[in-house]
Design a protein around this motif. Sequence first.
Motif, PDB file in Angstrom:
ATOM      1  N   ARG A  39      -0.026   6.301  -6.733  1.00 23.64           N
ATOM      2  CA  ARG A  39       0.518   6.601  -5.404  1.00 23.64           C
ATOM      3  C   ARG A  39      -0.545   6.510  -4.311  1.00 23.64           C
ATOM      4  NH1 ARG A  39       5.717   9.483  -6.155  1.00 23.64           N
ATOM      5  NH2 ARG A  39       5.665   9.836  -3.906  1.00 23.64           N
ATOM      6  N   ALA A  40      -1.516   5.656  -4.511  1.00 21.00           N
ATOM      7  CA  ALA A  40      -2.583   5.490  -3.521  1.00 21.00           C
ATOM      8  C   ALA A  40      -2.021   4.954  -2.213  1.00 21.00           C
ATOM      9  CB  ALA A  40      -3.663   4.545  -4.059  1.00 21.00           C
ATOM     10  N   LEU A  41      -2.760   5.150  -1.125  1.00 21.43           N
ATOM     11  CA  LEU A  41      -2.317   4.770   0.209  1.00 21.43           C
ATOM     12  C   LEU A  41      -2.661   3.310   0.495  1.00 21.43           C
ATOM     13  CD1 LEU A  41      -3.464   7.917   2.236  1.00 21.43           C
ATOM     14  CD2 LEU A  41      -1.265   7.503   1.112  1.00 21.43           C
ATOM     15  N   HIS A  42      -1.675   2.551   0.964  1.00 22.21           N
ATOM     16  CA  HIS A  42      -1.910   1.160   1.348  1.00 22.21           C
ATOM     17  C   HIS A  42      -2.731   1.145   2.630  1.00 22.21           C
ATOM     18  CE1 HIS A  42      -0.209  -3.037   2.392  1.00 22.21           C
ATOM     19  NE2 HIS A  42      -1.086  -3.142   1.419  1.00 22.21           N
ATOM     20  N   HIS A  43      -3.771   0.315   2.655  1.00 25.56           N
ATOM     21  CA  HIS A  43      -4.718   0.270   3.776  1.00 25.56           C
ATOM     22  C   HIS A  43      -5.344   1.648   4.025  1.00 25.56           C
ATOM     23  CE1 HIS A  43      -3.737  -3.846   4.843  1.00 25.56           C
ATOM     24  NE2 HIS A  43      -2.460  -3.534   4.929  1.00 25.56           N
ATOM     25  N   GLY A  44      -5.308   2.499   3.000  1.00 24.64           N
ATOM     26  CA  GLY A  44      -5.876   3.828   3.137  1.00 24.64           C
ATOM     27  C   GLY A  44      -5.082   4.759   4.024  1.00 24.64           C
ATOM     28  N   LEU A  45      -3.912   4.331   4.474  1.00 26.86           N
ATOM     29  CA  LEU A  45      -3.134   5.105   5.438  1.00 26.86           C
ATOM     30  C   LEU A  45      -1.656   5.275   5.076  1.00 26.86           C
ATOM     31  CD1 LEU A  45      -4.446   3.524   8.783  1.00 26.86           C
ATOM     32  CD2 LEU A  45      -4.933   5.841   7.958  1.00 26.86           C
ATOM     33  N   VAL A  46      -1.069   4.294   4.403  1.00 24.56           N
ATOM     34  CA  VAL A  46       0.383   4.250   4.266  1.00 24.56           C
ATOM     35  C   VAL A  46       0.815   4.682   2.862  1.00 24.56           C
ATOM     36  CG1 VAL A  46       2.449   2.855   4.558  1.00 24.56           C
ATOM     37  CG2 VAL A  46       0.373   2.286   5.850  1.00 24.56           C
ATOM     38  N   PRO A  47       1.589   5.769   2.745  1.00 29.85           N
ATOM     39  CA  PRO A  47       2.081   6.240   1.447  1.00 29.85           C
ATOM     40  C   PRO A  47       3.304   5.427   1.003  1.00 29.85           C
ATOM     41  CG  PRO A  47       2.848   7.717   3.161  1.00 29.85           C
ATOM     42  CD  PRO A  47       2.009   6.664   3.847  1.00 29.85           C
ATOM     43  N   THR A  48       3.059   4.228   0.529  1.00 34.34           N
ATOM     44  CA  THR A  48       4.170   3.321   0.230  1.00 34.34           C
ATOM     45  C   THR A  48       5.070   3.833  -0.889  1.00 34.34           C
ATOM     46  OG1 THR A  48       2.634   2.019  -1.134  1.00 34.34           O
ATOM     47  CG2 THR A  48       3.022   1.251   1.114  1.00 34.34           C
ATOM     48  N   SER A  49       4.522   4.601  -1.815  1.00 34.94           N
ATOM     49  CA  SER A  49       5.372   5.191  -2.862  1.00 34.94           C
ATOM     50  C   SER A  49       6.370   6.163  -2.247  1.00 34.94           C
ATOM     51  CB  SER A  49       4.512   5.900  -3.915  1.00 34.94           C
ATOM     52  OG  SER A  49       3.670   4.979  -4.582  1.00 34.94           O
ATOM     53  N   ASP A  50       5.898   6.961  -1.289  1.00 35.91           N
ATOM     54  CA  ASP A  50       6.795   7.869  -0.574  1.00 35.91           C
ATOM     55  C   ASP A  50       7.858   7.073   0.192  1.00 35.91           C
ATOM     56  OD1 ASP A  50       5.181   9.883  -1.508  1.00 35.91           O
ATOM     57  OD2 ASP A  50       4.320  10.407   0.439  1.00 35.91           O
ATOM     58  N   HIS A  51       7.427   5.969   0.815  1.00 32.59           N
ATOM     59  CA  HIS A  51       8.368   5.138   1.567  1.00 32.59           C
ATOM     60  C   HIS A  51       9.503   4.658   0.669  1.00 32.59           C
ATOM     61  CE1 HIS A  51       5.794   3.823   5.279  1.00 32.59           C
ATOM     62  NE2 HIS A  51       5.673   5.111   5.020  1.00 32.59           N
ATOM     63  N   LEU A  52       9.144   4.184  -0.516  1.00 31.41           N
ATOM     64  CA  LEU A  52      10.171   3.677  -1.423  1.00 31.41           C
ATOM     65  C   LEU A  52      11.145   4.780  -1.802  1.00 31.41           C
ATOM     66  CD1 LEU A  52      11.415   1.469  -3.157  1.00 31.41           C
ATOM     67  CD2 LEU A  52       9.763   2.029  -4.960  1.00 31.41           C
ATOM     68  N   GLU A  53      10.631   5.953  -2.102  1.00 30.54           N
ATOM     69  CA  GLU A  53      11.511   7.056  -2.466  1.00 30.54           C
ATOM     70  C   GLU A  53      12.459   7.428  -1.320  1.00 30.54           C
ATOM     71  OE1 GLU A  53       8.733   9.395  -5.738  1.00 30.54           O
ATOM     72  OE2 GLU A  53       8.505   9.864  -3.608  1.00 30.54           O
TER      73      GLU A  53
END
Length: 303
Positions: free
Chosen positions: A15-29
């Motif tokens: 669940r690492a942050l994309h570009h160090g900023l974006v929680p893409t796993s959270d976005h998908l959920e």
Amino acid sequence: MSILHLTDLHLLADRALHHGLVPTSDHLERVLEDASRGRRCRAIVVSGDVSADGSVSSYQFARDAVGELAKAWSAPVVWAAGESDNRAAMRSVFKLPGSGMQPIEYYADIGELRIIVADTTVLGSTWGKIGNRIVGLKQALSCPRELPAGERKTMLVLHHPLAPPPTLKYAASALDDAPAVAQMLSKLEAKPEVVLCGHYRVGMMAVAAGIPVIVGPAVSGETSLDRGPSWDTATIRASYGIINLSDSHVDATSTPVSVENEGAEVYSFPPAEASKTTQANSRPSWSVETGLRWCGQGSEHLS
């Protein structure tokens, strides 16, 4: 028939942050939770860039998260590869045909609809190309179905769009042989009902060779067009698309969901800086002089 369209998830291991900023796993959920409250879809199509790091665990997360909704809907999931994906890891986790790093190409039948996945990725590059596999794609699109002619429907899924690019960055990293693909499609006796794509990270509709082309909004973020096509700017957003197919028409809706720090800039490169990166990673047939010009068969923006 309704199809849930997801694209450009850009998931990372743990669940690492994309570009160090974006929680893409959270976005998908959040996207899946919102979509689950709507009308049941007959299939879920993911048009590439599922992972940002190509890790097995990122694909396992996608499989489990998307699979939960797919199970509730009794809907198949169709996965396509993007330039950031690891084909071997995708195959292993999603049980896709083929082997290793070969192009991921197959079809899935849902009732009267055949969804055909073509792989536009060029390993090690951000731009796309189908190349000599266009012959096989033509055969797949022309293959007769065991249905009366009036009931045969096909949907083509690509990662790199058959649509004009929104910025110079995406013009340089577009589908390099789009003109040839569009020309092939224009000559088909029975054309696809629609082409679903990703990559541009902004929702849009276009038409190519008389066929509706829908570029899905990204789960991971959004390309900002506020400063013009010479800038390379991305903001935090999460969205999904719903494609509705009927006997007479195709329509699409784009639905944003609420996420943390929505609208904040992830990165923003002014024209001079963006141009250096763009030219260094550009596809063979593109130059700065080409700009945003589209060279495909009868393509234009609809919205």
